[in-house]
Design an enzyme around this catalytic site. Structure first.
Site, PDB file in Angstrom:
ATOM      1  N   ARG A 141     -48.719  -1.981  42.289  1.00  0.00           N
ATOM      2  CA  ARG A 141     -48.347  -0.641  40.932  1.00  0.00           C
ATOM      3  C   ARG A 141     -47.767   0.868  41.921  1.00  0.00           C
ATOM      4  NH1 ARG A 141     -48.647  -0.487  34.721  1.00  0.00           N
ATOM      5  NH2 ARG A 141     -48.137   1.107  35.329  1.00  0.00           N
ATOM      6  N   TYR A 144     -44.772   2.377  43.031  1.00  0.00           N
ATOM      7  CA  TYR A 144     -44.269   3.644  42.420  1.00  0.00           C
ATOM      8  C   TYR A 144     -45.933   4.734  42.831  1.00  0.00           C
ATOM      9  CZ  TYR A 144     -42.901   6.012  38.179  1.00  0.00           C
ATOM     10  OH  TYR A 144     -42.239   7.638  37.607  1.00  0.00           O
ATOM     11  N   LYS A 148     -44.794   8.741  45.073  1.00  0.00           N
ATOM     12  CA  LYS A 148     -44.583   9.728  43.815  1.00  0.00           C
ATOM     13  C   LYS A 148     -45.563  10.533  44.202  1.00  0.00           C
ATOM     14  CE  LYS A 148     -41.511   9.504  40.788  1.00  0.00           C
ATOM     15  NZ  LYS A 148     -40.280  10.443  41.191  1.00  0.00           N
TER      16      LYS A 148
END
Ligand SMILES: NC(=O)c1ccc[n+]([C@@H]2O[C@H](COP(=O)([O-])OP(=O)(O)OC[C@H]3O[C@@H](n4cnc5c(N)ncnc54)[C@H](O)[C@@H]3O)[C@@H](O)[C@H]2O)c1
Length: 316
Positions: A141, A144, A148
């Protein structure tokens, strides 16, 4: 105002374009359609205050003078960002620099769509903005989450070094019409399965919790933050907390489906709990969500039903 929305053909970006137009602004949406769809903007094709430009914001771009930049471009569903992992890292880094450069060039305000994923698999519950998170920087993950987190860092640096007037929202799970039916997020997944009579897939034992915000509530909170003076990250989401199993049962109830629930192994790094602490949004912006999960599911039902029928017609 003339407003730029990156990722304007996506789920949230297209709803944001609608909301900005209804407030009287002109909107230019830029999108490379990697996960977005022009069908989300078809209803605006005759709107003179709206313009769509197909472009990849990882390359420098310029749409002329704008007063506000809303930076929403980024694959957002786990299915999408796993498939497009490198593109996700690029749009979070190069794309964010380029969007900020536009704001800097024109003295425009800048608004970053960040995420609850910045908190990773949180050890603090619910998550206030002051919590720095628990992210695995090399897990699946991370393409992402870290993109961010980096976007937040670049946005904060442009504020510090270049005086760009910035805002950062941390969006928690949002759902509603225009979501892609196959994007792997909980609600479209359950809706598709329930409406096609398949079993609903619950990962692990379904005791992991999520909170779900209906799209009109999310956009209202985003705009309140955009027009405020608050530049530090602010959570916008619905604090109502449901286990994934409860959510599956509610989707079955709303759709009237005869589907059953099937349990599958939990994916790596799947957060156990996610719930926004929205004290800041309440006190600072006077915002809180109005639509509970059952109401939001009912409001979304026609869209998901039509989409499932269209998909079935196309695939025969
Ligand atoms: N929906 C949610 O629950 C949620 C939660 C947290 C954060 N967010 C954030 O909100 C934003 C929008 O999410 P969404 O749910 O609408 O996802 P989405 O995939 O529907 O929209 C993202 C849009 O960005 C576009 N895009 C991606 N890379 C691009 C590039 N390089 N150049 C131009 N356009 C590009 C895509 O084509 C798509 O239209 C994202 O930044 C996401 O991280 C969403």
């Amino acid at each position: 105002m003339r407003v730029l929305v990156t990722g304007g053909a996506g789920f949230l970006g297209s709803h944001l374009c609608d909301a900005l137009l209804s407030e009287g602004h002109s909107v230019v949406a830029v999108d490379n359609l990697i996960t977005g769809r022009t069908i989300n903007l078809d209803h605006l094709s005759r709107e003179p205050r709206f313009e769509f430009r197909e472009a990849d914001i990882c390359h420098e771009f310029d749409c002329g003078k704008v007063d506000y930049v809303f930076h929403f471009a980024c694959p957002a569903s786990p299915v999408d960002y796993m498939v497009h992992g490198i593109a996700t890292l690029k749009v979070g880094s190069a794309g964010t620099f380029n969007a900020l450069e536009v704001a800097k060039r024109y003295g425009a305000k800048f608004f970053l769509a960040s995420t609850s994923e910045c908190y990773g698999d949180p050890t603090v519950h619910p998550q206030p903005e002051t919590y720095w998170g628990n992210v695995n920087p090399v897990g699946p993950r991370s393409v992402y989450d870290e993109a961010k987190r980096f976007s937040e860092a670049v946005t904060s640096a442009y504020r510090r070094y270049h005086n760009v007037d910035t805002r950062i929202v941390r969006i928690f799970n949002t759902y509603g019409p225009r979501m892609q039916i196959n994007d792997g997020r909980v609600i479209p997944n359950f809706m598709k399965q329930a409406l096609t009579g398949e079993d609903l897939t619950v990962y692990g034992d379904g005791s992991q919790t999520r909170s779900f915000c209906y799209v009109s509530d999310e956009i209202a909170g985003i705009l309140k933050l955009a027009w405020s003076d608050e530049h530090k990250p602010t959570n916008i989401g619905n604090p109502g907390e449901f286990t994934i199993l409860e959510c599956a049962k509610r989707v079955i109830e709303v759709t009237g489906s005869k589907s059953k629930i099937r349990f599958e192994p939990l994916p790596q790094d799947d957060p156990k709990q996610r719930r926004p602490d929205i004290t800041k949004a309440k006190t600072l912006l006077g915002w809180e969500p109005k639509i509970d999960l059952m109401t939001g599911l009912r409001l979304s039902l026609d869209y998901f039903r039509e989409t499932v029928q269209k998909t079935a017609a196309v695939t025969g």
